[in-house]
Scaffold this motif. Structure first.
Motif, PDB file in Angstrom:
ATOM      1  N   GLY A 254       5.791  20.916  24.480  1.00 31.30           N
ATOM      2  CA  GLY A 254       5.655  19.937  23.388  1.00 31.30           C
ATOM      3  C   GLY A 254       4.711  19.900  22.098  1.00 31.30           C
ATOM      4  N   LEU A 255       4.987  18.464  21.372  1.00 31.61           N
ATOM      5  CA  LEU A 255       4.553  18.126  19.911  1.00 31.61           C
ATOM      6  C   LEU A 255       4.233  16.595  19.541  1.00 31.61           C
ATOM      7  CD1 LEU A 255       7.134  20.861  17.553  1.00 31.61           C
ATOM      8  CD2 LEU A 255       4.049  21.065  18.395  1.00 31.61           C
ATOM      9  N   LEU A 256       3.399  16.996  19.143  1.00 30.31           N
ATOM     10  CA  LEU A 256       3.403  14.911  19.443  1.00 30.31           C
ATOM     11  C   LEU A 256       2.983  14.859  17.541  1.00 30.31           C
ATOM     12  CD1 LEU A 256       2.668  13.093  21.354  1.00 30.31           C
ATOM     13  CD2 LEU A 256       0.233  12.498  20.714  1.00 30.31           C
ATOM     14  N   LEU A 257       3.378  13.508  18.188  1.00 32.26           N
ATOM     15  CA  LEU A 257       3.999  12.821  16.182  1.00 32.26           C
ATOM     16  C   LEU A 257       3.059  11.774  17.036  1.00 32.26           C
ATOM     17  CD1 LEU A 257       5.374  13.931  13.608  1.00 32.26           C
ATOM     18  CD2 LEU A 257       6.887  12.333  14.028  1.00 32.26           C
ATOM     19  N   PHE A 258       2.694  11.543  15.615  1.00 35.60           N
ATOM     20  CA  PHE A 258       1.928  10.355  15.253  1.00 35.60           C
ATOM     21  C   PHE A 258       1.372  10.314  13.897  1.00 35.60           C
ATOM     22  CE2 PHE A 258      -0.855  13.779  16.660  1.00 35.60           C
ATOM     23  CZ  PHE A 258      -1.947  13.750  15.218  1.00 35.60           C
ATOM     24  N   GLU A 259       0.436   8.575  13.470  1.00 36.15           N
ATOM     25  CA  GLU A 259       0.220   8.480  12.070  1.00 36.15           C
ATOM     26  C   GLU A 259      -1.795   7.741  12.570  1.00 36.15           C
ATOM     27  OE1 GLU A 259       3.052   6.911   8.970  1.00 36.15           O
ATOM     28  OE2 GLU A 259       2.334   6.091  10.694  1.00 36.15           O
ATOM     29  N   GLU A 260      -2.448   8.495  11.702  1.00 36.33           N
ATOM     30  CA  GLU A 260      -3.324   8.435  12.142  1.00 36.33           C
ATOM     31  C   GLU A 260      -4.181   7.967  10.615  1.00 36.33           C
ATOM     32  OE1 GLU A 260      -7.336  10.062  14.311  1.00 36.33           O
ATOM     33  OE2 GLU A 260      -6.338  11.558  13.273  1.00 36.33           O
ATOM     34  N   ASP A 261      -4.927   6.982  10.760  1.00 35.26           N
ATOM     35  CA  ASP A 261      -5.433   6.247   9.132  1.00 35.26           C
ATOM     36  C   ASP A 261      -4.485   6.828   8.265  1.00 35.26           C
ATOM     37  OD1 ASP A 261      -7.896   6.096  10.844  1.00 35.26           O
ATOM     38  OD2 ASP A 261      -8.503   7.890   9.795  1.00 35.26           O
ATOM     39  N   GLY A 262      -3.170   6.286   8.353  1.00 37.23           N
ATOM     40  CA  GLY A 262      -2.438   6.045   7.299  1.00 37.23           C
ATOM     41  C   GLY A 262      -1.572   7.422   7.185  1.00 37.23           C
ATOM     42  N   VAL A 263      -2.390   7.985   7.792  1.00 39.83           N
ATOM     43  CA  VAL A 263      -1.965   9.485   7.800  1.00 39.83           C
ATOM     44  C   VAL A 263      -0.791  10.574   8.681  1.00 39.83           C
ATOM     45  CG1 VAL A 263      -2.032  12.169   7.170  1.00 39.83           C
ATOM     46  CG2 VAL A 263      -3.356  10.096   6.107  1.00 39.83           C
ATOM     47  N   LEU A 264       0.605  10.712   8.978  1.00 38.14           N
ATOM     48  CA  LEU A 264       1.952  10.926   9.779  1.00 38.14           C
ATOM     49  C   LEU A 264       1.364  12.685  10.237  1.00 38.14           C
ATOM     50  CD1 LEU A 264       4.402  10.587  10.837  1.00 38.14           C
ATOM     51  CD2 LEU A 264       5.626  11.633   8.814  1.00 38.14           C
ATOM     52  N   LYS A 265       1.170  12.983  11.375  1.00 36.99           N
ATOM     53  CA  LYS A 265       0.732  13.913  11.230  1.00 36.99           C
ATOM     54  C   LYS A 265       1.397  14.680  12.738  1.00 36.99           C
ATOM     55  CE  LYS A 265      -4.339  13.168  10.720  1.00 36.99           C
ATOM     56  NZ  LYS A 265      -5.371  13.085  11.711  1.00 36.99           N
ATOM     57  N   MET A 266       1.340  15.890  13.451  1.00 40.78           N
ATOM     58  CA  MET A 266       1.809  16.681  14.100  1.00 40.78           C
ATOM     59  C   MET A 266       0.590  17.032  14.796  1.00 40.78           C
ATOM     60  SD  MET A 266       5.918  18.724  14.272  1.00 40.78           S
ATOM     61  CE  MET A 266       6.419  16.880  13.958  1.00 40.78           C
ATOM     62  N   ALA A 267       0.793  17.909  16.076  1.00 38.31           N
ATOM     63  CA  ALA A 267       0.073  18.599  17.001  1.00 38.31           C
ATOM     64  C   ALA A 267       1.044  19.148  18.002  1.00 38.31           C
ATOM     65  CB  ALA A 267      -1.163  18.183  17.248  1.00 38.31           C
ATOM     66  N   SER A 268       0.657  20.535  17.886  1.00 33.19           N
ATOM     67  CA  SER A 268       0.621  21.128  19.275  1.00 33.19           C
ATOM     68  C   SER A 268      -0.041  21.029  20.350  1.00 33.19           C
ATOM     69  CB  SER A 268       0.870  22.582  19.034  1.00 33.19           C
ATOM     70  OG  SER A 268       0.315  23.298  18.607  1.00 33.19           O
ATOM     71  N   HIS A 269      -0.176  21.349  21.779  1.00 32.66           N
ATOM     72  CA  HIS A 269      -1.305  21.479  22.918  1.00 32.66           C
ATOM     73  C   HIS A 269      -2.099  23.156  22.079  1.00 32.66           C
ATOM     74  CE1 HIS A 269       2.443  24.359  24.765  1.00 32.66           C
ATOM     75  NE2 HIS A 269       0.875  24.499  25.235  1.00 32.66           N
ATOM     76  N   ARG A 270      -1.376  23.683  21.121  1.00 30.41           N
ATOM     77  CA  ARG A 270      -1.926  24.698  21.621  1.00 30.41           C
ATOM     78  C   ARG A 270      -3.336  24.703  20.350  1.00 30.41           C
ATOM     79  NH1 ARG A 270       0.198  29.176  18.773  1.00 30.41           N
ATOM     80  NH2 ARG A 270      -0.831  30.882  20.934  1.00 30.41           N
ATOM     81  N   GLY A 271      -3.401  23.611  19.387  1.00 32.54           N
ATOM     82  CA  GLY A 271      -4.650  23.460  18.994  1.00 32.54           C
ATOM     83  C   GLY A 271      -4.073  23.279  16.869  1.00 32.54           C
ATOM     84  N   THR A 272      -3.353  23.438  17.430  1.00 32.93           N
ATOM     85  CA  THR A 272      -2.749  23.023  15.885  1.00 32.93           C
ATOM     86  C   THR A 272      -2.033  21.647  15.016  1.00 32.93           C
ATOM     87  OG1 THR A 272      -1.233  25.529  16.169  1.00 32.93           O
ATOM     88  CG2 THR A 272      -0.616  24.412  14.093  1.00 32.93           C
ATOM     89  N   GLU A 273      -2.707  21.596  14.128  1.00 31.17           N
ATOM     90  CA  GLU A 273      -2.659  20.134  13.805  1.00 31.17           C
ATOM     91  C   GLU A 273      -2.335  19.872  12.015  1.00 31.17           C
ATOM     92  OE1 GLU A 273      -4.496  15.835  13.462  1.00 31.17           O
ATOM     93  OE2 GLU A 273      -4.318  16.713  15.325  1.00 31.17           O
ATOM     94  N   THR A 274      -2.002  19.424  11.939  1.00 30.53           N
ATOM     95  CA  THR A 274      -1.144  19.530  10.055  1.00 30.53           C
ATOM     96  C   THR A 274      -0.719  17.895   9.893  1.00 30.53           C
ATOM     97  OG1 THR A 274      -0.027  19.858   8.230  1.00 30.53           O
ATOM     98  CG2 THR A 274       1.097  19.892   9.909  1.00 30.53           C
ATOM     99  N   ALA A 275      -0.957  17.224   8.716  1.00 32.90           N
ATOM    100  CA  ALA A 275      -0.514  16.387   7.852  1.00 32.90           C
ATOM    101  C   ALA A 275       1.003  16.834   7.758  1.00 32.90           C
ATOM    102  CB  ALA A 275      -1.644  15.350   6.757  1.00 32.90           C
ATOM    103  N   LEU A 276       1.991  15.466   7.254  1.00 34.91           N
ATOM    104  CA  LEU A 276       3.221  15.954   7.325  1.00 34.91           C
ATOM    105  C   LEU A 276       3.615  14.985   5.941  1.00 34.91           C
ATOM    106  CD1 LEU A 276       4.996  16.408  10.591  1.00 34.91           C
ATOM    107  CD2 LEU A 276       4.213  18.460   9.171  1.00 34.91           C
ATOM    108  N   GLU A 277       4.674  15.233   5.194  1.00 40.07           N
ATOM    109  CA  GLU A 277       5.109  14.564   3.873  1.00 40.07           C
ATOM    110  C   GLU A 277       5.790  15.155   4.539  1.00 40.07           C
ATOM    111  OE1 GLU A 277       2.912  15.851   0.040  1.00 40.07           O
ATOM    112  OE2 GLU A 277       0.717  15.277   1.403  1.00 40.07           O
ATOM    113  N   LEU A 278       7.121  13.210   3.857  1.00 39.52           N
ATOM    114  CA  LEU A 278       8.645  13.263   4.124  1.00 39.52           C
ATOM    115  C   LEU A 278       8.902  12.758   3.736  1.00 39.52           C
ATOM    116  CD1 LEU A 278       8.730  13.843   8.324  1.00 39.52           C
ATOM    117  CD2 LEU A 278       8.889  15.401   6.763  1.00 39.52           C
TER     118      LEU A 278
END
Length: 224
Positions: free
Chosen positions: A200-224
């Protein structure tokens, strides 16, 4: 090495440990059949696949209310149904699951041409490499960047329309969708690792920032 789905459960637990209260988990469907001569999207889950789906739901934190979405193929719908059933059986709250067209292969503009190209390329990953490099016909597949952004936008809208304070949306799709988002949004290479069942990939908001993370340790902020 754990069972299929364990990496997704661990990813959810890790993000919840950061005091995030609402997440969306996009997963590949569970283990399925590969019947020769049957249209690929019509292959159902195996008995193992059904058991693994239920097990994933059993292992998710019971503080979460689960809501399910799935691509139209039956194996995606059944995966979502069984994840929610496993969660409920262990005392977790659920709402419902329903089909969501954005979790299908909407980016295939001509499925017959896509399947033919996949056979000629030697499989899914080589074909997707061609797609990402601009090497497939424009009438066969959407532009990958546009497809990834569209799917992420739909998922973010679900995340931002919760029905509970502590919630997980479980969204079941195909390995092709996981590869698409991993490559286009997280910068993960196609050849780094396969997308296993229930990865899976996990989508969540943290401190008002939309983020996506993978179980492989990659995480990024998204601007949609």
């Amino acid at each position: 090495m754990g069972e299929f789905g364990d990496a997704s459960v661990d990813l959810v637990a890790a993000v919840l440990g950061r005091r995030v209260r609402r997440c969306l988990l996009l997963i590949r469907h569970s283990a399925r059949e590969y019947e020769p001569g049957r249209h690929d999207l019509e292959n159902p889950l195996t008995a193992e696949g059904r058991a693994l789906s239920r097990r994933l739901g059993e292992r998710l934190p019971k503080s979460l209310t689960l809501r399910g979405y799935a691509g139209p193929p039956h194996r995606c719908m059944e995966t979502a149904e069984l994840v929610l059933a496993g969660h409920e059986a262990r005392g977790g709250a659920i709402t419902r699951h329903r089909p969501l067209e954005a979790l299908g292969v909407f980016y295939a503009l001509d499925q017959m041409k896509m399947w033919k190209g996949m056979r000629e390329a030697g499989g899914l990953v080589p074909y997707m490499a061609q797609w990402f490099a601009g090497g497939v016909p424009a009438d066969a597949m959407m532009q990958p960047a546009s497809a990834a952004r569209l799917l992420a936008t739909v998922l973010a809208a679900k995340l931002r329309s919760p029905v509970a304070d502590h919630q997980l949306d479980v969204c079941v799709s195909h390995d092709m969708s996981l590869h698409l988002l991993r490559h286009q949004l997280l910068g993960e290479r196609l050849d780094e690792a396969p997308v296993a069942y229930l990865d899976g990939l996990l989508l969540f908001e943290e401190d008002g920032v939309l983020k996506m993370a993978s179980h492989r340790g990659t995480e990024t902020a998204l601007e949609l």
